[in-house]
Design a protein around this motif. Structure first.
Motif, PDB file in Angstrom:
ATOM      1  N   LEU A  19       0.821  -1.209   0.000  1.00 35.81           N
ATOM      2  CA  LEU A  19       0.000   0.000   0.000  1.00 35.81           C
ATOM      3  C   LEU A  19       0.856   1.260   0.000  1.00 35.81           C
ATOM      4  CD1 LEU A  19      -2.761  -1.041   2.584  1.00 35.81           C
ATOM      5  CD2 LEU A  19      -2.659  -1.453   0.111  1.00 35.81           C
ATOM      6  N   ASP A  20       0.351   2.287  -0.699  1.00 38.10           N
ATOM      7  CA  ASP A  20       0.958   3.622  -0.743  1.00 38.10           C
ATOM      8  C   ASP A  20       2.359   3.621  -1.354  1.00 38.10           C
ATOM      9  OD1 ASP A  20      -1.351   4.428   0.569  1.00 38.10           O
ATOM     10  OD2 ASP A  20      -0.438   4.286   2.554  1.00 38.10           O
ATOM     11  N   ALA A  21       2.644   2.701  -2.270  1.00 42.40           N
ATOM     12  CA  ALA A  21       3.970   2.647  -2.892  1.00 42.40           C
ATOM     13  C   ALA A  21       4.207   3.888  -3.755  1.00 42.40           C
ATOM     14  CB  ALA A  21       4.094   1.392  -3.746  1.00 42.40           C
ATOM     15  N   PRO A  22       5.410   4.479  -3.714  1.00 38.88           N
ATOM     16  CA  PRO A  22       5.715   5.653  -4.545  1.00 38.88           C
ATOM     17  C   PRO A  22       5.622   5.335  -6.030  1.00 38.88           C
ATOM     18  CG  PRO A  22       7.341   5.392  -2.800  1.00 38.88           C
ATOM     19  CD  PRO A  22       6.519   4.147  -2.807  1.00 38.88           C
ATOM     20  N   LYS A  23       5.412   6.365  -6.812  1.00 39.66           N
ATOM     21  CA  LYS A  23       5.258   6.230  -8.257  1.00 39.66           C
ATOM     22  C   LYS A  23       6.550   5.727  -8.903  1.00 39.66           C
ATOM     23  CE  LYS A  23       4.001   8.977 -12.339  1.00 39.66           C
ATOM     24  NZ  LYS A  23       3.646  10.324 -12.836  1.00 39.66           N
ATOM     25  N   ASP A  24       6.406   4.828  -9.882  1.00 40.32           N
ATOM     26  CA  ASP A  24       7.511   4.328 -10.706  1.00 40.32           C
ATOM     27  C   ASP A  24       8.589   3.591  -9.910  1.00 40.32           C
ATOM     28  OD1 ASP A  24       6.331   5.351 -12.981  1.00 40.32           O
ATOM     29  OD2 ASP A  24       7.385   7.261 -12.821  1.00 40.32           O
ATOM     30  N   MET A  25       8.253   3.103  -8.741  1.00 40.40           N
ATOM     31  CA  MET A  25       9.204   2.342  -7.943  1.00 40.40           C
ATOM     32  C   MET A  25       9.499   0.999  -8.608  1.00 40.40           C
ATOM     33  SD  MET A  25       8.652   0.922  -4.043  1.00 40.40           S
ATOM     34  CE  MET A  25       9.376   2.336  -3.227  1.00 40.40           C
ATOM     35  N   GLU A  26      10.714   0.500  -8.419  1.00 40.39           N
ATOM     36  CA  GLU A  26      11.019  -0.878  -8.799  1.00 40.39           C
ATOM     37  C   GLU A  26      10.706  -1.763  -7.599  1.00 40.39           C
ATOM     38  OE1 GLU A  26      14.835  -3.167 -10.634  1.00 40.39           O
ATOM     39  OE2 GLU A  26      15.064  -2.373  -8.610  1.00 40.39           O
ATOM     40  N   TYR A  55      13.119  -3.468  -3.173  1.00 45.45           N
ATOM     41  CA  TYR A  55      12.520  -2.323  -3.851  1.00 45.45           C
ATOM     42  C   TYR A  55      13.521  -1.181  -3.921  1.00 45.45           C
ATOM     43  CZ  TYR A  55      11.783  -0.981   1.056  1.00 45.45           C
ATOM     44  OH  TYR A  55      11.961  -0.700   2.393  1.00 45.45           O
ATOM     45  N   SER A  56      13.312  -0.312  -4.916  1.00 44.37           N
ATOM     46  CA  SER A  56      14.138   0.879  -5.094  1.00 44.37           C
ATOM     47  C   SER A  56      13.231   2.038  -5.465  1.00 44.37           C
ATOM     48  CB  SER A  56      15.177   0.677  -6.198  1.00 44.37           C
ATOM     49  OG  SER A  56      16.055  -0.372  -5.893  1.00 44.37           O
ATOM     50  N   THR A  62      15.600  12.910 -11.785  1.00 44.86           N
ATOM     51  CA  THR A  62      16.691  12.266 -12.521  1.00 44.86           C
ATOM     52  C   THR A  62      16.296  10.905 -13.095  1.00 44.86           C
ATOM     53  OG1 THR A  62      17.548  11.136 -10.551  1.00 44.86           O
ATOM     54  CG2 THR A  62      18.327  13.390 -10.975  1.00 44.86           C
ATOM     55  N   LYS A  63      15.198  10.335 -12.584  1.00 40.89           N
ATOM     56  CA  LYS A  63      14.724   9.002 -12.985  1.00 40.89           C
ATOM     57  C   LYS A  63      15.669   7.880 -12.544  1.00 40.89           C
ATOM     58  CE  LYS A  63      11.216  10.898 -14.970  1.00 40.89           C
ATOM     59  NZ  LYS A  63       9.886  10.851 -14.307  1.00 40.89           N
ATOM     60  N   GLU A  64      16.652   8.219 -11.706  1.00 44.16           N
ATOM     61  CA  GLU A  64      17.581   7.212 -11.208  1.00 44.16           C
ATOM     62  C   GLU A  64      16.949   6.454 -10.038  1.00 44.16           C
ATOM     63  OE1 GLU A  64      20.620   6.407 -12.361  1.00 44.16           O
ATOM     64  OE2 GLU A  64      20.385   7.845 -14.020  1.00 44.16           O
ATOM     65  N   LEU A  65      17.320   5.168  -9.922  1.00 40.77           N
ATOM     66  CA  LEU A  65      16.832   4.354  -8.818  1.00 40.77           C
ATOM     67  C   LEU A  65      17.779   4.459  -7.627  1.00 40.77           C
ATOM     68  CD1 LEU A  65      15.736   1.109 -10.704  1.00 40.77           C
ATOM     69  CD2 LEU A  65      14.219   2.744  -9.574  1.00 40.77           C
ATOM     70  N   SER A  66      17.214   4.494  -6.445  1.00 38.06           N
ATOM     71  CA  SER A  66      18.029   4.512  -5.230  1.00 38.06           C
ATOM     72  C   SER A  66      18.559   3.102  -4.952  1.00 38.06           C
ATOM     73  CB  SER A  66      17.181   4.993  -4.051  1.00 38.06           C
ATOM     74  OG  SER A  66      16.115   4.076  -3.808  1.00 38.06           O
ATOM     75  N   ASN A  67      19.414   2.988  -3.946  1.00 35.14           N
ATOM     76  CA  ASN A  67      19.920   1.683  -3.555  1.00 35.14           C
ATOM     77  C   ASN A  67      18.763   0.785  -3.098  1.00 35.14           C
ATOM     78  OD1 ASN A  67      22.550   2.490  -4.029  1.00 35.14           O
ATOM     79  ND2 ASN A  67      22.880   3.143  -1.925  1.00 35.14           N
ATOM     80  N   ARG A  68      18.881  -0.494  -3.397  1.00 34.81           N
ATOM     81  CA  ARG A  68      17.820  -1.422  -3.024  1.00 34.81           C
ATOM     82  C   ARG A  68      17.728  -1.593  -1.516  1.00 34.81           C
ATOM     83  NH1 ARG A  68      17.725  -6.593  -7.255  1.00 34.81           N
ATOM     84  NH2 ARG A  68      16.732  -5.449  -8.966  1.00 34.81           N
ATOM     85  N   GLN A  69      16.496  -1.715  -1.040  1.00 38.16           N
ATOM     86  CA  GLN A  69      16.218  -2.154   0.312  1.00 38.16           C
ATOM     87  C   GLN A  69      15.422  -3.456   0.202  1.00 38.16           C
ATOM     88  OE1 GLN A  69      15.341   1.047   3.284  1.00 38.16           O
ATOM     89  NE2 GLN A  69      14.824   2.244   1.472  1.00 38.16           N
ATOM     90  N   SER A  70      15.516  -4.298   1.214  1.00 39.60           N
ATOM     91  CA  SER A  70      14.873  -5.600   1.078  1.00 39.60           C
ATOM     92  C   SER A  70      14.395  -6.132   2.416  1.00 39.60           C
ATOM     93  CB  SER A  70      15.837  -6.599   0.432  1.00 39.60           C
ATOM     94  OG  SER A  70      16.974  -6.808   1.246  1.00 39.60           O
ATOM     95  N   PHE A  71      13.542  -7.136   2.347  1.00 38.68           N
ATOM     96  CA  PHE A  71      13.035  -7.800   3.548  1.00 38.68           C
ATOM     97  C   PHE A  71      12.585  -9.203   3.153  1.00 38.68           C
ATOM     98  CE2 PHE A  71       9.604  -5.462   1.541  1.00 38.68           C
ATOM     99  CZ  PHE A  71       8.541  -6.351   1.512  1.00 38.68           C
TER     100      PHE A  71
END
Length: 363
Positions: A19-26, A55-56, A62-71
């Motif tokens: 829920l509430d995921a940011p736009k264009d997230m990977e 997810y990133s 810039t359309k760049e992806l941030s570093n991945r976080q995971s669980f």
């Protein structure tokens, strides 16, 4: 997939509500990831068991992806077939939302209503995921993951509680992975170059699984798989460093494979699948295992050490029984795979053990 099969998988599979995921997230799960759209609300048809999600966030300018976080999540009957996570804009991460039994049933009963908002679990990659995760156990995973990931999200009761949850701009040990501490060995040799006390790390291996994993030696394989997964899929280099340390430790034992031959059979099978994924040219990590000089490759040297020790015990007829025969067979298959894939050879005498040839002056 025919409708009957899809319906059965939908009923028996788990659901991760996002829920509430940011736009264009990977957003990804196990071996597959997507760039999500505004209607994405999660994933359905998730097979029972443990899964790795990552997810990133994408920078809108810039359309760049941030570093991945995971669980990690675990899908199991009867009350963990549906898991809900919600994006926290204050901490820029997903948090698991705590559900009461009543809330869980309501969400579960609503699954048909939001079916069209859920992406389907990539079943065609599920077998690959199992090959990388078959020794994961959630109780062991919880010993390794940061303490903060085990905290579940609930709505603050008041402003003071909400303010107390704001991120602290200092390093917090709760966010650090709690890997098993292993002494790094900088020099790896095979054969009889080292004394017994320096060559055999069986006691160190045994102490770790007794103290760390409730006397279950397979807890070490769980950490080995977790380390590889968070590096390979989570893009966290610390995972690779821990993987190498565990790898070298397991390969540096003389008594261990005599005590626990099935453990080493499973270890070699696990390593086969892990190294197999790095043999693909499209995977950026290939250079971690392939060097111009294989003698300078720590992974090669570790395996050379293991194969030499097992071969020596076998030559001295100290290894008997079906399990040991299976171990010898698995070693030979592993050598063949590594030779075909990485051009590594293990049957030649190591350079540092070859006799020195001195040319005599005929005069």
């Amino acid at each position: 997939m025919n409708p009957d099969t899809a319906r059965q998988l939908f009923e028996s599979g788990g659901i991760l509500l996002v829920l509430d995921a940011p736009k264009d997230m990977e957003f990804g799960i196990d071996m597959y990831s997507w760039q999500i759209g505004p209607n994405f609300h999660g994933i359905k048809m998730i097979p029972p068991g443990i899964h790795h999600c990552y997810y990133s966030e994408r920078d809108l300018l810039t359309k760049e992806l941030s570093n991945r976080q995971s669980f990690f999540i675990e899908i199991k009957q009867p009350n963990q077939m549906l898991i809900l996570i919600r994006w926290s804009s204050t901490e820029n991460l997903f948090q698991r939302q705590q559900l009461t039994s009543e809330e869980y049933e309501i969400r579960r009963n609503q699954r048909y209503e939001f079916d069209h908002l859920l992406g389907q679990y990539p079943l065609d990659t599920y077998r690959q995921w199992l090959s990388l995760s078959n020794h994961l156990r959630y109780d062991f995973i919880e010993k390794i993951l940061p303490l903060n990931v085990n905290e579940e999200y609930s709505i603050p009761k008041n402003l003071s509680e909400a303010e107390s949850r704001l991120p602290q701009m200092t390093l917090n040990p709760q966010f650090a992975l709690r890997f098993t501490i292993i002494e790094k060995k900088t020099n790896l040799y095979s054969g009889s170059d080292l004394t017994q006390s320096k060559l055999d790390r069986t006691n160190e291996l045994e102490k770790i699984f007794n103290d760390r994993f409730d006397s279950n030696i397979y807890g070490i394989l769980c950490e080995l798989q977790l380390s590889f997964i968070i590096f390979f899929l989570g893009h966290l280099y610390d995972g690779f460093e821990q993987w190498k340390c565990l790898f070298q430790l397991i390969c540096s034992c003389q008594k261990a494979f005599c005590r626990w031959p099935m453990f080493y059979i499973d270890f070699l099978q696990m390593i086969y699948f892990q190294l197999k994924y790095f043999s693909n040219d499209s995977i950026s990590g290939e250079h971690l295992f392939v060097n111009i000089d294989q003698q300078e490759n720590s992974i090669y040297k570790s395996l050379e050490n293991l194969f030499a020790n097992i071969s020596a015990f076998n030559d001295n007829q100290q290894m008997e029984g079906n399990d040991f025969e299976k171990l010898i067979e698995r070693c030979e298959k592993m050598k063949q795979f590594l030779n075909e894939t990485y051009k590594w050879t293990f049957d030649d005498e190591p350079e540092d053990e070859k006799p020195i040839i001195v040319e005599l002056d005929n005069q």
